[in-house]
Scaffold this active site. Sequence first.
Site, short mmCIF file in Angstrom:
data_model
loop_
_atom_site.label_atom_id
_atom_site.label_comp_id
_atom_site.label_asym_id
_atom_site.label_seq_id
_atom_site.Cartn_x
_atom_site.Cartn_y
_atom_site.Cartn_z
CB SER A 44 -3.08 -2.81 9.66
OG SER A 44 -2.11 -1.92 9.64
CG ASN A 67 -7.37 0.96 11.58
OD1 ASN A 67 -6.92 2.18 11.20
ND2 ASN A 67 -6.21 0.10 11.18
CD GLU A 70 -4.49 1.23 17.83
OE1 GLU A 70 -5.60 1.99 17.79
OE2 GLU A 70 -4.32 0.51 16.91
CG HIS A 100 -1.37 -0.49 14.53
ND1 HIS A 100 -2.41 0.09 14.47
CD2 HIS A 100 -1.05 -1.06 13.09
CE1 HIS A 100 -2.99 0.34 13.28
NE2 HIS A 100 -2.06 -0.42 12.32
N1 NAD Z 1 1.11 1.32 5.30
C1 NAD Z 1 0.85 1.63 6.40
O1 NAD Z 1 -0.03 2.78 6.38
C2 NAD Z 1 0.42 0.87 7.57
C3 NAD Z 1 0.13 1.53 8.70
C4 NAD Z 1 0.30 0.46 9.99
C5 NAD Z 1 0.45 -0.59 9.82
N2 NAD Z 1 1.04 -1.23 8.42
C6 NAD Z 1 1.35 -2.81 8.44
O2 NAD Z 1 2.91 -2.75 8.31
C7 NAD Z 1 3.41 -3.85 7.71
C8 NAD Z 1 4.06 -3.14 6.56
O3 NAD Z 1 3.56 -2.38 5.74
P1 NAD Z 1 4.23 -1.20 4.72
O4 NAD Z 1 3.31 -0.41 4.02
O5 NAD Z 1 5.64 -0.82 5.38
O6 NAD Z 1 4.44 -2.31 3.55
P2 NAD Z 1 5.85 -2.19 2.45
O7 NAD Z 1 5.22 -3.03 1.19
O8 NAD Z 1 5.87 -0.79 2.13
O9 NAD Z 1 6.84 -2.73 2.93
C9 NAD Z 1 7.10 -4.23 3.34
C10 NAD Z 1 8.68 -4.55 3.28
O10 NAD Z 1 8.82 -5.83 3.87
C11 NAD Z 1 9.61 -6.56 2.84
N3 NAD Z 1 9.14 -7.82 2.98
C12 NAD Z 1 8.09 -8.62 2.90
N4 NAD Z 1 8.41 -9.96 3.29
C13 NAD Z 1 9.55 -10.11 4.15
C14 NAD Z 1 9.97 -10.98 4.61
N5 NAD Z 1 9.29 -12.13 4.86
N6 NAD Z 1 11.16 -10.85 5.42
C15 NAD Z 1 11.64 -9.71 5.35
N7 NAD Z 1 11.01 -8.66 4.48
C16 NAD Z 1 9.99 -8.76 4.09
C17 NAD Z 1 9.45 -6.11 1.49
O11 NAD Z 1 10.53 -6.33 0.79
C18 NAD Z 1 9.05 -4.57 1.65
O12 NAD Z 1 10.28 -3.74 1.68
C19 NAD Z 1 2.35 -4.59 7.19
O13 NAD Z 1 1.80 -5.50 8.19
C20 NAD Z 1 1.08 -3.39 7.12
O14 NAD Z 1 -0.25 -3.95 7.30
C21 NAD Z 1 0.87 -0.38 7.43
#
Ligand code: NAD
Length: 370
Positions: free
Chosen positions: A120, A191, A153, A141
Amino acid sequence: MMPAPIIGVVGLGTMGLGIAQVYAAAGFKVLATDAHEPARLNALARLRAALEPRVVKGAMTAAALEAIVANLHIVGSPEALGAANLIIEAILETLPAKQSLFAALEAVVSPETVLATNTSSLSVTAIAGGLKHPERVVGLHFFNPAPVMKLVELIAHPDTTKTALTLTRDVTETAGKIVIACPDRPGFIVNRCARPFYGEALALLDEGRSASDIDAAMLAAGYRIGPLSLIDLIGADINLAATESMQTAMHHPRYHVFTALKSQVAAGRLGRKSGQGFVFPDVPEAAPKDAADIALRIEATLANEAAWLLSEGGVTAEGIDKALKLGLNFPRGPFEAAALHGPAQVRMTLERLEAAAPSHLKTRYLPPSA
Ligand SMILES: NC(=O)c1ccc[n+]([C@@H]2O[C@H](COP(=O)([O-])OP(=O)(O)OC[C@H]3O[C@@H](n4cnc5c(N)ncnc54)[C@H](O)[C@@H]3O)[C@@H](O)[C@H]2O)c1
Protein backbone atom coordinates in the site's frame (compact mmCIF):
# COMPACT_ATOMS: atom_id res chain seq x y z
CA MET A 1 -4.67 -23.45 -26.50
CA MET A 2 -2.22 -21.99 -23.97
CA PRO A 3 -2.62 -23.52 -20.50
CA ALA A 4 -4.29 -21.17 -18.01
CA PRO A 5 -1.75 -19.23 -15.95
CA ILE A 6 -1.07 -20.53 -12.45
CA ILE A 7 -1.27 -17.92 -9.68
CA GLY A 8 1.01 -17.92 -6.63
CA VAL A 9 0.20 -16.06 -3.41
CA VAL A 10 2.60 -15.45 -0.53
CA GLY A 11 1.07 -14.35 2.77
CA LEU A 12 -2.27 -15.80 3.81
CA GLY A 13 -3.46 -13.02 6.09
CA THR A 14 -6.39 -10.66 5.49
CA MET A 15 -5.33 -9.65 1.99
CA GLY A 16 -3.49 -12.77 0.77
CA LEU A 17 -6.32 -15.18 1.50
CA GLY A 18 -8.82 -12.79 -0.11
CA ILE A 19 -6.59 -12.44 -3.19
CA ALA A 20 -6.20 -16.24 -3.40
CA GLN A 21 -10.02 -16.50 -3.24
CA VAL A 22 -10.44 -14.00 -6.10
CA TYR A 23 -8.37 -16.08 -8.53
CA ALA A 24 -9.54 -19.50 -7.24
CA ALA A 25 -13.15 -18.38 -7.71
CA ALA A 26 -12.35 -17.48 -11.34
CA GLY A 27 -11.10 -21.03 -11.96
CA PHE A 28 -7.35 -20.41 -11.74
CA LYS A 29 -5.13 -22.91 -9.93
CA VAL A 30 -3.68 -21.03 -6.98
CA LEU A 31 -0.56 -22.10 -5.09
CA ALA A 32 -0.28 -20.25 -1.79
CA THR A 33 1.97 -20.16 1.24
CA ASP A 34 2.70 -18.24 4.43
CA ALA A 35 5.74 -18.14 6.71
CA HIS A 36 3.53 -18.81 9.70
CA GLU A 37 2.54 -22.49 9.92
CA PRO A 38 -0.92 -21.99 11.51
CA ALA A 39 -1.81 -19.55 8.68
CA ARG A 40 -1.02 -22.34 6.20
CA LEU A 41 -2.81 -25.03 8.17
CA ASN A 42 -6.08 -23.15 8.63
CA ALA A 43 -6.19 -21.33 5.26
CA LEU A 44 -8.61 -23.77 3.60
CA ALA A 45 -10.90 -23.74 6.65
CA ARG A 46 -10.86 -19.89 6.61
CA LEU A 47 -11.68 -19.88 2.89
CA ARG A 48 -14.56 -22.29 3.49
CA ALA A 49 -15.83 -20.13 6.37
CA ALA A 50 -15.69 -17.03 4.12
CA LEU A 51 -17.74 -18.74 1.41
CA GLU A 52 -20.26 -20.73 3.49
CA PRO A 53 -22.59 -17.78 4.23
CA ARG A 54 -23.07 -17.40 0.46
CA VAL A 55 -24.15 -21.05 0.19
CA VAL A 56 -26.52 -20.59 3.14
CA LYS A 57 -28.03 -17.51 1.43
CA GLY A 58 -28.42 -19.44 -1.81
CA ALA A 59 -26.01 -17.13 -3.64
CA MET A 60 -23.58 -20.00 -4.34
CA THR A 61 -23.99 -23.75 -4.71
CA ALA A 62 -22.14 -26.18 -2.42
CA ALA A 63 -20.48 -27.59 -5.54
CA ALA A 64 -19.19 -24.12 -6.52
CA LEU A 65 -17.73 -23.72 -3.02
CA GLU A 66 -15.97 -27.08 -3.32
CA ALA A 67 -14.60 -26.10 -6.74
CA ILE A 68 -13.12 -22.87 -5.34
CA VAL A 69 -11.58 -24.66 -2.35
CA ALA A 70 -10.18 -27.35 -4.68
CA ASN A 71 -8.41 -24.63 -6.74
CA LEU A 72 -6.43 -23.43 -3.70
CA HIS A 73 -3.32 -25.50 -3.00
CA ILE A 74 -1.40 -24.68 0.15
CA VAL A 75 2.32 -25.29 -0.16
CA GLY A 76 5.03 -25.34 2.50
CA SER A 77 7.30 -22.51 1.29
CA PRO A 78 7.90 -19.96 -1.49
CA GLU A 79 10.34 -22.46 -3.03
CA ALA A 80 7.30 -24.58 -3.98
CA LEU A 81 5.86 -21.79 -6.18
CA GLY A 82 8.12 -22.55 -9.17
CA ALA A 83 5.20 -23.45 -11.46
CA ALA A 84 3.42 -20.12 -11.00
CA ASN A 85 3.21 -17.57 -13.84
CA LEU A 86 2.20 -14.69 -11.57
CA ILE A 87 3.10 -14.55 -7.87
CA ILE A 88 1.42 -11.93 -5.67
CA GLU A 89 2.91 -11.14 -2.29
CA ALA A 90 0.76 -9.91 0.58
CA ILE A 91 3.25 -10.25 3.44
CA LEU A 92 4.62 -7.85 6.03
CA GLU A 93 4.67 -4.20 4.84
CA THR A 94 8.44 -3.65 5.03
CA LEU A 95 10.92 -3.12 2.20
CA PRO A 96 13.50 -5.70 3.44
CA ALA A 97 10.82 -8.42 3.87
CA LYS A 98 9.43 -7.89 0.35
CA GLN A 99 12.88 -7.56 -1.27
CA SER A 100 14.18 -10.74 0.31
CA LEU A 101 11.03 -12.68 -0.60
CA PHE A 102 11.30 -11.61 -4.24
CA ALA A 103 15.04 -12.46 -4.29
CA ALA A 104 14.23 -15.95 -2.93
CA LEU A 105 11.45 -16.37 -5.51
CA GLU A 106 13.78 -15.38 -8.37
CA ALA A 107 15.90 -18.43 -7.56
CA VAL A 108 13.00 -20.84 -8.18
CA VAL A 109 10.85 -19.27 -10.92
CA SER A 110 11.43 -18.78 -14.64
CA PRO A 111 12.63 -15.33 -15.82
CA GLU A 112 9.15 -14.67 -17.26
CA THR A 113 7.25 -15.23 -14.02
CA VAL A 114 5.68 -11.96 -12.93
CA LEU A 115 6.27 -10.90 -9.33
CA ALA A 116 3.53 -8.62 -8.00
CA THR A 117 3.45 -6.71 -4.74
CA ASN A 118 0.25 -5.75 -2.94
CA THR A 119 2.08 -3.01 -1.04
CA SER A 120 0.00 0.00 0.00
CA SER A 121 2.80 2.39 0.82
CA LEU A 122 6.18 1.16 -0.43
CA SER A 123 7.79 2.07 -3.73
CA VAL A 124 7.42 -0.68 -6.34
CA THR A 125 10.68 0.56 -7.91
CA ALA A 126 12.46 0.07 -4.59
CA ILE A 127 11.00 -3.43 -4.12
CA ALA A 128 12.19 -4.38 -7.63
CA GLY A 129 15.64 -2.87 -7.05
CA GLY A 130 18.47 -5.40 -6.70
CA LEU A 131 16.63 -8.23 -8.47
CA LYS A 132 18.16 -10.03 -11.44
CA HIS A 133 15.00 -9.33 -13.44
CA PRO A 134 13.39 -6.19 -12.02
CA GLU A 135 11.42 -5.76 -15.27
CA ARG A 136 9.05 -8.58 -14.21
CA VAL A 137 7.93 -6.70 -11.06
CA VAL A 138 4.55 -4.92 -10.91
CA GLY A 139 2.44 -3.43 -8.14
CA LEU A 140 -1.02 -4.98 -7.85
CA HIS A 141 -2.91 -3.13 -5.16
CA PHE A 142 -6.12 -4.79 -4.02
CA PHE A 143 -8.53 -3.12 -1.62
CA ASN A 144 -9.96 -4.72 1.49
CA PRO A 145 -11.95 -7.01 1.36
CA ALA A 146 -10.31 -8.23 -1.85
CA PRO A 147 -13.15 -10.55 -2.95
CA VAL A 148 -15.68 -7.69 -2.65
CA MET A 149 -13.85 -4.58 -3.83
CA LYS A 150 -13.90 -4.31 -7.65
CA LEU A 151 -10.94 -1.97 -8.02
CA VAL A 152 -7.33 -3.07 -8.39
CA GLU A 153 -4.54 -0.56 -9.06
CA LEU A 154 -1.84 -1.84 -11.44
CA ILE A 155 1.48 -0.12 -10.95
CA ALA A 156 4.35 -0.11 -13.40
CA HIS A 157 7.83 1.04 -12.43
CA PRO A 158 10.05 2.58 -15.13
CA ASP A 159 11.47 -0.79 -16.28
CA THR A 160 8.35 -2.98 -16.01
CA THR A 161 7.72 -4.82 -19.30
CA LYS A 162 4.50 -4.62 -21.22
CA THR A 163 4.35 -8.45 -21.12
CA ALA A 164 4.33 -8.43 -17.31
CA LEU A 165 1.61 -5.76 -17.23
CA THR A 166 -0.52 -7.54 -19.84
CA LEU A 167 -0.43 -10.92 -18.08
CA THR A 168 -1.27 -9.35 -14.73
CA ARG A 169 -4.08 -7.24 -16.16
CA ASP A 170 -5.56 -10.14 -18.18
CA VAL A 171 -5.80 -12.63 -15.33
CA THR A 172 -7.07 -10.01 -12.89
CA GLU A 173 -9.75 -8.80 -15.31
CA THR A 174 -10.70 -12.44 -15.97
CA ALA A 175 -11.14 -12.72 -12.20
CA GLY A 176 -13.75 -9.93 -12.42
CA LYS A 177 -11.75 -6.91 -11.28
CA ILE A 178 -11.53 -3.44 -12.78
CA VAL A 179 -7.84 -2.80 -13.25
CA ILE A 180 -6.63 0.80 -13.40
CA ALA A 181 -3.07 1.67 -14.37
CA CYS A 182 -1.26 4.09 -12.13
CA PRO A 183 2.24 5.38 -11.64
CA ASP A 184 4.63 4.31 -8.90
CA ARG A 185 3.91 7.41 -6.82
CA PRO A 186 3.20 7.49 -3.05
CA GLY A 187 -0.37 6.41 -2.28
CA PHE A 188 -0.91 5.36 -5.93
CA ILE A 189 -4.31 6.79 -6.97
CA VAL A 190 -6.90 6.18 -4.27
CA ASN A 191 -4.87 6.57 -1.10
CA ARG A 192 -3.35 9.77 -2.46
CA CYS A 193 -6.34 11.43 -4.14
CA ALA A 194 -8.53 10.73 -1.09
CA ARG A 195 -6.32 12.84 1.19
CA PRO A 196 -8.14 16.19 0.66
CA PHE A 197 -11.49 14.56 1.48
CA TYR A 198 -10.22 14.08 5.02
CA GLY A 199 -7.65 16.90 5.06
CA GLU A 200 -9.97 19.72 4.02
CA ALA A 201 -12.61 18.48 6.48
CA LEU A 202 -9.95 18.68 9.20
CA ALA A 203 -8.98 22.18 7.98
CA LEU A 204 -12.62 23.25 8.32
CA LEU A 205 -12.75 21.70 11.80
CA ASP A 206 -9.60 23.66 12.64
CA GLU A 207 -11.42 26.84 11.56
CA GLY A 208 -14.22 26.10 14.01
CA ARG A 209 -16.82 24.31 11.91
CA SER A 210 -18.59 21.41 13.59
CA ALA A 211 -17.96 17.82 12.48
CA SER A 212 -21.71 17.43 11.96
CA ASP A 213 -21.91 20.48 9.63
CA ILE A 214 -18.99 19.26 7.50
CA ASP A 215 -20.31 15.71 7.14
CA ALA A 216 -23.90 16.85 6.57
CA ALA A 217 -22.68 19.14 3.75
CA MET A 218 -21.00 16.22 1.98
CA LEU A 219 -24.06 14.00 2.46
CA ALA A 220 -26.16 16.76 0.89
CA ALA A 221 -23.71 16.81 -2.04
CA GLY A 222 -24.38 13.11 -2.68
CA TYR A 223 -21.55 11.41 -0.77
CA ARG A 224 -22.63 8.24 1.04
CA ILE A 225 -20.64 9.12 4.14
CA GLY A 226 -19.06 12.32 5.38
CA PRO A 227 -15.27 12.59 5.67
CA LEU A 228 -15.16 12.67 9.46
CA SER A 229 -17.59 9.75 9.78
CA LEU A 230 -15.38 7.92 7.28
CA ILE A 231 -12.37 8.53 9.52
CA ASP A 232 -14.48 7.14 12.40
CA LEU A 233 -15.28 4.06 10.31
CA ILE A 234 -11.71 3.36 9.17
CA GLY A 235 -10.10 4.39 12.48
CA ALA A 236 -8.38 7.68 13.26
CA ASP A 237 -5.14 5.76 13.89
CA ILE A 238 -5.20 4.22 10.39
CA ASN A 239 -6.05 7.60 8.83
CA LEU A 240 -3.24 9.30 10.79
CA ALA A 241 -0.71 6.66 9.67
CA ALA A 242 -1.80 7.05 6.01
CA THR A 243 -1.60 10.87 6.20
CA GLU A 244 1.79 10.80 7.93
CA SER A 245 3.12 8.37 5.35
CA MET A 246 1.98 10.70 2.52
CA GLN A 247 3.49 13.71 4.29
CA THR A 248 6.81 11.89 4.80
CA ALA A 249 6.87 10.89 1.13
CA MET A 250 5.72 14.20 -0.38
CA HIS A 251 6.72 16.94 2.11
CA HIS A 252 3.97 19.33 1.11
CA PRO A 253 1.29 21.30 3.02
CA ARG A 254 -1.33 19.47 0.89
CA TYR A 255 -0.70 16.53 3.22
CA HIS A 256 -0.53 18.55 6.42
CA VAL A 257 -1.21 16.39 9.49
CA PHE A 258 -3.82 18.36 11.44
CA THR A 259 -3.59 18.53 15.24
CA ALA A 260 -7.26 17.53 15.52
CA LEU A 261 -6.42 14.13 13.99
CA LYS A 262 -3.36 13.62 16.19
CA SER A 263 -5.39 14.59 19.28
CA GLN A 264 -8.11 12.06 18.42
CA VAL A 265 -5.52 9.28 18.31
CA ALA A 266 -3.71 10.47 21.44
CA ALA A 267 -7.02 10.54 23.32
CA GLY A 268 -8.01 7.07 22.06
CA ARG A 269 -11.04 8.48 20.19
CA LEU A 270 -10.39 6.20 17.24
CA GLY A 271 -13.98 6.02 15.99
CA ARG A 272 -16.20 2.94 15.82
CA LYS A 273 -13.62 0.55 17.21
CA SER A 274 -13.18 2.62 20.39
CA GLY A 275 -16.83 3.74 20.65
CA GLN A 276 -16.15 7.47 20.14
CA GLY A 277 -15.00 9.41 17.12
CA PHE A 278 -15.42 12.84 15.48
CA VAL A 279 -19.10 12.12 14.86
CA PHE A 280 -19.65 8.50 15.93
CA PRO A 281 -21.74 7.29 17.78
CA ASP A 282 -23.94 10.17 16.59
CA VAL A 283 -24.90 10.86 12.99
CA PRO A 284 -24.65 14.24 11.25
CA GLU A 285 -27.53 16.65 11.86
CA ALA A 286 -29.27 18.80 9.22
CA ALA A 287 -27.05 20.34 6.56
CA PRO A 288 -25.95 23.92 7.34
CA LYS A 289 -27.02 26.87 5.16
CA ASP A 290 -23.60 27.04 3.50
CA ALA A 291 -23.46 23.28 2.76
CA ALA A 292 -22.85 23.93 -0.94
CA ASP A 293 -19.79 26.12 -0.12
CA ILE A 294 -18.33 23.40 2.11
CA ALA A 295 -18.83 20.76 -0.60
CA LEU A 296 -17.35 23.07 -3.25
CA ARG A 297 -14.28 23.66 -1.07
CA ILE A 298 -13.68 19.93 -0.47
CA GLU A 299 -14.33 19.01 -4.10
CA ALA A 300 -12.06 21.82 -5.35
CA THR A 301 -9.20 20.42 -3.25
CA LEU A 302 -9.97 16.87 -4.42
CA ALA A 303 -9.82 18.11 -8.02
CA ASN A 304 -6.54 19.91 -7.30
CA GLU A 305 -4.87 16.79 -5.86
CA ALA A 306 -6.09 14.76 -8.83
CA ALA A 307 -4.69 17.44 -11.19
CA TRP A 308 -1.31 17.19 -9.44
CA LEU A 309 -1.24 13.40 -9.85
CA LEU A 310 -2.31 13.71 -13.49
CA SER A 311 0.49 16.23 -14.11
CA GLU A 312 3.02 13.67 -12.86
CA GLY A 313 2.05 11.22 -15.66
CA GLY A 314 1.26 7.50 -15.96
CA VAL A 315 -2.47 7.88 -15.31
CA THR A 316 -5.54 9.30 -17.03
CA ALA A 317 -8.25 11.64 -15.71
CA GLU A 318 -10.83 8.90 -16.45
CA GLY A 319 -8.72 6.39 -14.51
CA ILE A 320 -8.56 8.71 -11.49
CA ASP A 321 -12.32 9.40 -11.59
CA LYS A 322 -13.13 5.69 -11.90
CA ALA A 323 -10.68 4.70 -9.14
CA LEU A 324 -12.18 7.13 -6.62
CA LYS A 325 -15.75 6.08 -7.44
CA LEU A 326 -14.88 2.40 -7.09
CA GLY A 327 -12.36 2.62 -4.27
CA LEU A 328 -14.21 5.12 -2.09
CA ASN A 329 -17.79 4.93 -3.31
CA PHE A 330 -17.65 8.61 -4.29
CA PRO A 331 -20.71 9.72 -6.31
CA ARG A 332 -18.42 11.37 -8.87
CA GLY A 333 -14.71 11.50 -9.52
CA PRO A 334 -12.65 14.67 -8.83
CA PHE A 335 -12.53 15.72 -12.49
CA GLU A 336 -16.27 15.11 -12.84
CA ALA A 337 -16.83 17.24 -9.73
CA ALA A 338 -14.65 20.00 -11.21
CA ALA A 339 -16.65 19.89 -14.45
CA LEU A 340 -19.88 20.14 -12.47
CA HIS A 341 -18.75 23.28 -10.62
CA GLY A 342 -16.95 24.70 -13.65
CA PRO A 343 -13.16 25.22 -13.89
CA ALA A 344 -13.43 28.96 -13.09
CA GLN A 345 -15.34 28.32 -9.87
CA VAL A 346 -12.79 25.68 -8.80
CA ARG A 347 -9.86 27.99 -9.63
CA MET A 348 -11.39 30.91 -7.71
CA THR A 349 -12.10 28.69 -4.70
CA LEU A 350 -8.49 27.50 -4.60
CA GLU A 351 -7.19 31.09 -5.02
CA ARG A 352 -9.41 32.29 -2.18
CA LEU A 353 -8.24 29.42 0.08
CA GLU A 354 -4.59 30.08 -0.78
CA ALA A 355 -4.95 33.79 -0.02
CA ALA A 356 -6.55 33.04 3.36
CA ALA A 357 -4.24 30.14 4.31
CA PRO A 358 -2.26 30.52 7.54
CA SER A 359 1.54 30.53 7.13
CA HIS A 360 2.01 26.80 7.83
CA LEU A 361 -0.49 25.96 5.05
CA LYS A 362 0.83 28.41 2.40
CA THR A 363 1.16 26.72 -1.04
CA ARG A 364 -1.40 24.06 0.03
CA TYR A 365 -3.94 25.21 -2.56
CA LEU A 366 -1.69 26.02 -5.52
CA PRO A 367 -2.60 24.19 -8.73
CA PRO A 368 0.06 22.23 -10.68
CA SER A 369 0.14 24.89 -13.39
CA ALA A 370 1.09 27.66 -10.91
N1 NAD B 1 -5.23 -4.78 5.20
C1 NAD B 1 -5.52 -3.92 4.22
O1 NAD B 1 -6.54 -3.22 4.25
C2 NAD B 1 -4.60 -3.81 3.04
C3 NAD B 1 -5.09 -3.25 1.85
C4 NAD B 1 -4.25 -3.20 0.72
C5 NAD B 1 -2.95 -3.67 0.81
N2 NAD B 1 -2.49 -4.19 2.00
C6 NAD B 1 -1.10 -4.72 2.01
O2 NAD B 1 -1.15 -6.14 1.92
C7 NAD B 1 -0.06 -6.72 2.65
C8 NAD B 1 -0.59 -7.69 3.68
O3 NAD B 1 -1.48 -7.02 4.55
P1 NAD B 1 -2.52 -7.83 5.45
O4 NAD B 1 -3.43 -6.82 6.01
O5 NAD B 1 -3.06 -8.98 4.70
O6 NAD B 1 -1.55 -8.37 6.60
P2 NAD B 1 -1.78 -9.59 7.58
O7 NAD B 1 -0.93 -9.32 8.77
O8 NAD B 1 -3.22 -9.91 7.76
O9 NAD B 1 -1.14 -10.84 6.77
C9 NAD B 1 0.21 -10.94 6.45
C10 NAD B 1 0.56 -12.43 6.36
O10 NAD B 1 1.85 -12.55 5.80
C11 NAD B 1 2.58 -13.53 6.54
N3 NAD B 1 3.99 -13.20 6.38
C12 NAD B 1 4.65 -12.15 6.95
N4 NAD B 1 5.93 -12.16 6.52
C13 NAD B 1 6.05 -13.21 5.66
C14 NAD B 1 7.11 -13.68 4.84
N5 NAD B 1 8.31 -13.12 4.84
N6 NAD B 1 6.89 -14.76 4.04
C15 NAD B 1 5.67 -15.35 4.02
N7 NAD B 1 4.61 -14.93 4.76
C16 NAD B 1 4.82 -13.86 5.55
C17 NAD B 1 2.06 -13.43 7.94
O11 NAD B 1 2.26 -14.66 8.66
C18 NAD B 1 0.58 -13.12 7.72
O12 NAD B 1 -0.20 -14.30 7.67
C19 NAD B 1 0.75 -5.55 3.20
O13 NAD B 1 1.76 -5.22 2.30
C20 NAD B 1 -0.31 -4.43 3.27
O14 NAD B 1 0.27 -3.15 3.23
C21 NAD B 1 -3.28 -4.29 3.09
